[in-house]
Scaffold this active site. Structure first.
Site, short mmCIF file in Angstrom:
data_model
loop_
_atom_site.label_atom_id
_atom_site.label_comp_id
_atom_site.label_asym_id
_atom_site.label_seq_id
_atom_site.Cartn_x
_atom_site.Cartn_y
_atom_site.Cartn_z
N ASP A 1 -65.27 -6.64 -38.17
CA ASP A 1 -64.32 -7.38 -37.32
C ASP A 1 -64.97 -8.31 -36.32
OD1 ASP A 1 -62.03 -8.27 -36.16
OD2 ASP A 1 -61.55 -6.42 -35.10
N GLU B 1 -63.58 -13.09 -28.73
CA GLU B 1 -63.14 -11.72 -28.46
C GLU B 1 -64.31 -10.76 -28.24
OE1 GLU B 1 -60.74 -10.03 -31.57
OE2 GLU B 1 -60.73 -8.03 -30.70
N GLU C 1 -53.28 -2.30 -39.41
CA GLU C 1 -53.12 -1.97 -37.99
C GLU C 1 -51.65 -1.86 -37.58
OE1 GLU C 1 -57.24 -3.69 -36.13
OE2 GLU C 1 -55.56 -5.08 -36.16
#
Lengths: 688, 688
Positions: free
Chosen positions: A338, A366, A265
């Site tokens: 993820d 998250e 990323e």
């Protein structure tokens, strides 16, 4: 019956629940009886152990309790032997852990018989994704407890008090490490002024047995070191890391090591210099090796190519198995994508046989409603840890593949991305504290059941203290067990499945609104954005069906799993339905085990999720008499938002997917109450 | 069963539903068979009658149908005698009404036997609260069809086409009058340039039998006439009104008259000059008397004093009974407060025995969800018209007290505040058209049942035309009746009670958010605002209970009703529960007829309202195969908003009142999903 009811009313009235801001977490117990502690040793850690006993003893008044350091082969690492009269351990920290265990048992009413407790993992670490400016990536409980920006590097008494409270909470559940900064790391953390603050933090954490670690930026040698390169095979670079390690260990002799996110990323990494992950990890590992430090090297990598993202970590790391030095641990997220509400385990677990692999779990929610939704994560982690990889025969669970039971490993470890911030109650949502607690307990004992963890946490966090119970009767605890403990535990244990139901059931994944990962965004796919960053990449809905084909006919991600899983996942008839659309693209009228069409089954799952949240609201409202006003009100309000959100999730997903399925939503479930256009527009507004 | 299902599927497929923007209202019928119309007379109205027959005939092909003007004592006003072979009437307009009735019967399948149909009221009027700048007070379907502002007074072909369509729709349901401007009237409407536009409108409306009326500002003589006063007893003022009437009637010989809102909510009136409402009304009435005009004088008055607002119109107007000239009609809103979802009838009905009184209904849904909520108002108006006043013995219903059955009246009339605007579908919500339709039908026949009206409207508005039915079978209409007509009618007939349930059940009233009167605002009571403009004035909730005490021990509003109503309403044991909190302040634990406490009963009513809206959503979704895509989608989207709104209403009211009741919301109903604070803050944001 009438009598019982009257009795209950009477007993409610007999509670005087004190105001609770939640800051005391699961450590609310107050001194109730004096105890005579016998302990010959002396150390800051032992002082804490003694103090905790005096503060929290709930056993027989004036009993004698012995803390004794004694070598015992049955006791591993910082484990301990607990008995009614005392605790034995190989280390001071083992004695402290034993004390916390004893006090927990006294409070929860668990039996205290002679038993040895050893930790499942050597290193039990919280990863704080805290930026040096004080913000927290994926933090939902305020700003960082460690960093307040470059102009506030001086350590205050307030800082130290908070760090001490944090350390105590960690130690009470067995956590022994903390990575103090974000994996998307600033090179600045390795400069001297920041390292001085790290030293100050380490000094507060040390008596509680918590080692400090740092996330480091792979490009540090060139960015802050003034070198022309950060090539890990460059002699100057190697030298720079060695010197940096030397500097750190001089300041912090028990420094734990480094965590590295490289070539992921946008972060720099060894591949920028034509080197492998192993080359990169080894150079840094060699630098800390003389001091007993480790490097945790993340396997969370995926490039912008056409390969199924779920396959990439495996593809990239398997060829490197055996190439890492022995103080490197490859840190692997529980699932191959993820931190989704549900994923199958990452196929790297058990597959890397010559390299220690550590699980990375996400405590901060998250993708699970953040600090708004009540979602207890222990069932998710239990599902993960107990997943059988079959890599070394039946029973090769992820837990056993990572804790040293199966593979010879110099080091074992487990990490959890922390949900801690400056909020008074630490975690934003009172029930998010349970996830911090659960991570610590599972890191200590990866065989614990979610039920056991929930039971402990609810009792420690909510049970009226003896002072609050004016009746001092034996009946009140029974009433409390029936009317509070049982339903609240049931709610917690059901909550993760509820979230899966209203967010992404039947194996759906990553259909979140972009960036914030909070609400639904199955439609989000602007031009020019990497395909594997858009939900349609993951759900693959079209008029023919829905789901990501990862079978042999598709991306063949199934091939990364050991038999019999490979065949099991590959065959739609044997693939567990919880992973159905993870592995298969199926027609809308495919008949699921329920006998319904896939479309109808999807609809019923979303409705079920919404109904579950509504039932949580009832459970909590009924619990009112047993909770202090403050925490009752906070949770009640958050559950309302969760319910509204669940309705949004259901409507957004059903209305969006209905465009492809072209089938009616079954008439015996509730109609959508939102219009798709509005939901999409609101989403877009929020992004702009 | 299986066969039936297959048949249904087949029949769905046999429908080709055309796109529908709703502009054709209930007049969608297309020519299907030729007819031979015999009619000796000639007039614009008769031309329309013939054209409608040719356009819409659905009887036997090439049949002969006779329109005949013939004096018949059984036929009153513009009534008619309908028979299979023709229509007889005293007037051309009577023949046109007969034609519309015939065509309706042909389309809906009602029998056409010989029968006389006479109108219940002489004047059946729509009040348009249209401002001269083109906005509409309480309009939810776009801007005015009559006014576009002072710079657009010239009449266009587009204007005329729309007015003609409007006139046709009115005439088809028997409406014969239109007040063209807002009751909060601008004096400017009486200036020559505006009157010229009124003339143009009147010319388009005239052939359809619709008279034009104007709302006038009582201060017109001084504001636009240049006089020093508007005192109604001043000779110059009287002269001014006479001259103005002369000017108008020269332009519009069949002008209907004036509507006046005086000394109400800031409007000027005779009281400004120490005169009475009668003095004011008579002066203006005298001016139009020579031309057959009338004055409709509104009784909607209340001052900022401490007297119960519900009592004030009665208190002010009763002493004036007998003082009005015979071409004055006092126009009274159905309830004593203001167009609430439910009110008892205004006690002025039947009580003013020497003065004609006309009901004012509100077609536009100011307090009933505006153009978002599906609320069919016929049941509310039926409840009102059939209310027994007992003023002249049992059976003195409001209908009979106002239509001339009981009292000798020179004029009878009924008015409805229109819901018409420039929106393509005229009314904003496709189902709001049903309220326009229902008002017209009830004005013509105040004994019609809501069921009958709904039945007609659904058939006229939604039934597939023969062209759309490709099977031309006799089965499809039956299938349509069962699967569309019945459930949709049930939804309509239940919809007003649903709104009462989720907004203000058990006699609660006027607890709206201020200004827009759309959402809930039971808390709204800023300092300095007139008490009778704030919801707490109406609900009177406190820790002891809730409701407005209008018994003999309270405001004694009950005394304005005739026995036995006075005693019936006064006694909590006989007061109908639908008016419970209108007349009584009751403790939270008062036991209602349900056996529940008042608080629990209130909670169940709110939940019931929400559940009803959800059931409407299901009804409509199931109706999908029978509706064109456009109208299906519009209604589906609005029902979703209505459902969200119902949930907001329920949560807002229950959470707000719970602060006083301090009782739990029963655990077997759904928990609130909003937080009171958020609802209040959003409310405040909207106001600022």
């Amino acid at each position: 019956m009438k009598v019982t009811f009257t009795l209950l009313i009477f007993l409610f009235a007999a509670l005087t629940l004190n105001a609770e801001n939640g800051h005391d977490l699961w450590l609310r117990a107050k001194h109730t009886a004096p105890v005579n502690v016998v302990c010959s040793g002396k150390s800051p850690t032992l002082e804490i152990a003694k103090q905790e006993l005096h503060q929290g003893w709930q056993g027989k008044a004036n009993a004698t309790f012995v803390l004794k350091k004694k070598h015992d082969k049955l006791i591993k690492g910082d484990g301990y032997r607990l008995s009614p009269g005392g605790i034995e351990a190989n280390t001071d920290l083992g004695l402290l852990y034993g004390v916390y265990d004893l006090l927990r048992r006294q409070q929860t009413g668990e039996p205290i018989t002679e038993q040895v407790e050893n930790p499942s993992y050597e290193r039990r670490i919280l990863d704080h994704w805290d930026n040096l400016d004080g913000t927290i990536e994926r933090g939902y409980a305020g700003r960082s407890i460690f960093w307040h920006g470059k102009d506030s590097l001086a350590v205050t008494e307030k800082d130290k008090k908070l760090w001490q409270e944090y350390a105590r909470a960690d130690a009470s559940i067995g956590i022994n490490g903390a990575v103090l900064d974000n994996v998307n790391a600033s090179p600045l953390v390795l400069t001297t002024e920041y390292l001085k603050r790290v030293r100050a933090i380490a000094e507060v954490l040390r008596p509680y047995g918590i080692k400090t670690y740092l996330s480091v930026n792979f490009a540090s040698p060139s960015v802050i070191g003034g070198l022309k390169t950060s090539d890990p095979l460059d002699p100057q670079v190697k030298e720079w890391w060695k010197n940096k390690a030397k500097e750190i260990y001089k300041l912090i002799p028990d420094f734990g090591g480094f965590l590295v996110k490289a070539n992921s990323e946008g972060q720099p990494g060894p591949q920028n210099f034509g080197r492998t992950h192993a080359d990169g990890a080894n150079t840094i590992a060699d630098a800390v090796k003389p001091y007993g430090g480790i490097v945790m090297w993340r396997a969370f990598v995926y490039s912008a190519n056409d390969e199924d993202r779920a396959k990439q970590a495996y593809d990239e790391f398997m060829p490197l198995d055996g190439k890492f030095h022995d103080n490197v641990i490859v840190q692997v997220k529980n699932g191959p994508v993820d931190f989704q509400p549900r994923e199958p385990f990452s196929p790297l677990f058990g597959a890397m046989k010559k390299t220690p692999v550590m699980p990375e779990l996400q405590v901060t929610q998250e993708y699970l409603g953040q600090a708004v939704h009540l979602v207890f994560l222990a069932p998710m982690w239990e599902e993960f840890l107990k997943s059988d990889t079959y890599q070394e025969g039946k029973g090769s669970t992820v837990a056993r593949c990572t804790d040293g039971s199966i593979f010879q490993q110099t080091h074992t470890a487990i990490a959890g991305v922390a949900n801690v911030g400056l909020d008074t109650n630490w975690c934003g949502h009172p029930f998010a504290q349970a996830n911090w607690y659960a991570f610590g307990r599972l890191a200590w004992n990866n065989q614990l059941s979610s039920d056991q963890i929930a039971d402990e946490w609810v009792k420690l966090t909510f049970k009226p203290t003896p002072a609050e119970d004016r009746t001092h009767s034996t009946v009140l605890p029974i009433v409390w067990n029936i009317n509070f403990l049982k339903p609240v535990k049931r709610m917690m244990l059901e909550s993760r499945e509820a979230a899966v139901n209203y967010m992404m059931p039947l194996g759906l994944h990553h259909i979140f609104a972009p960036e914030n990962h909070y609400g639904p965004g199955p439609w989000w796919a602007p031009k020019g954005v990497r395909k594997d960053w858009t939900p349609p990449y993951y759900h693959q809905a079209d008029t023919l069906g829905i789901g990501f084909d990862r079978t042999e006919n598709g991306s063949n991600a199934v091939s990364q799993y050991h038999e019999p899983l490979r065949s099991l996942f590959n065959d739609v008839n044997t693939c567990p339905e919880i992973y159905l659309l993870w592995f298969h693209h199926l027609p809308w009228n495919y008949q699921t085990q329920s006998g319904l069409t896939l479309w109808d089954d999807l609809c019923y799952h979303y409705q079920e999720g919404l109904d579950q949240v509504r039932s949580f609201q009832k459970t909590w409202d009924k619990a009112k008499p047993y909770v202090d006003k403050e925490r009752f009100s906070v949770v009640q309000k958050k559950l309302r938002k969760q319910c509204i959100n669940a309705q949004v999730w259901k409507d957004a997903c059903l209305l969006y997917f209905q465009q492809f399925s072209r089938m009616p939503i079954p008439y015996n479930i509730e109609r959508p109450v939102h219009n798709l256009k509005d939901l999409i527009e609101n989403d877009m507004k929020r992004i702009r």
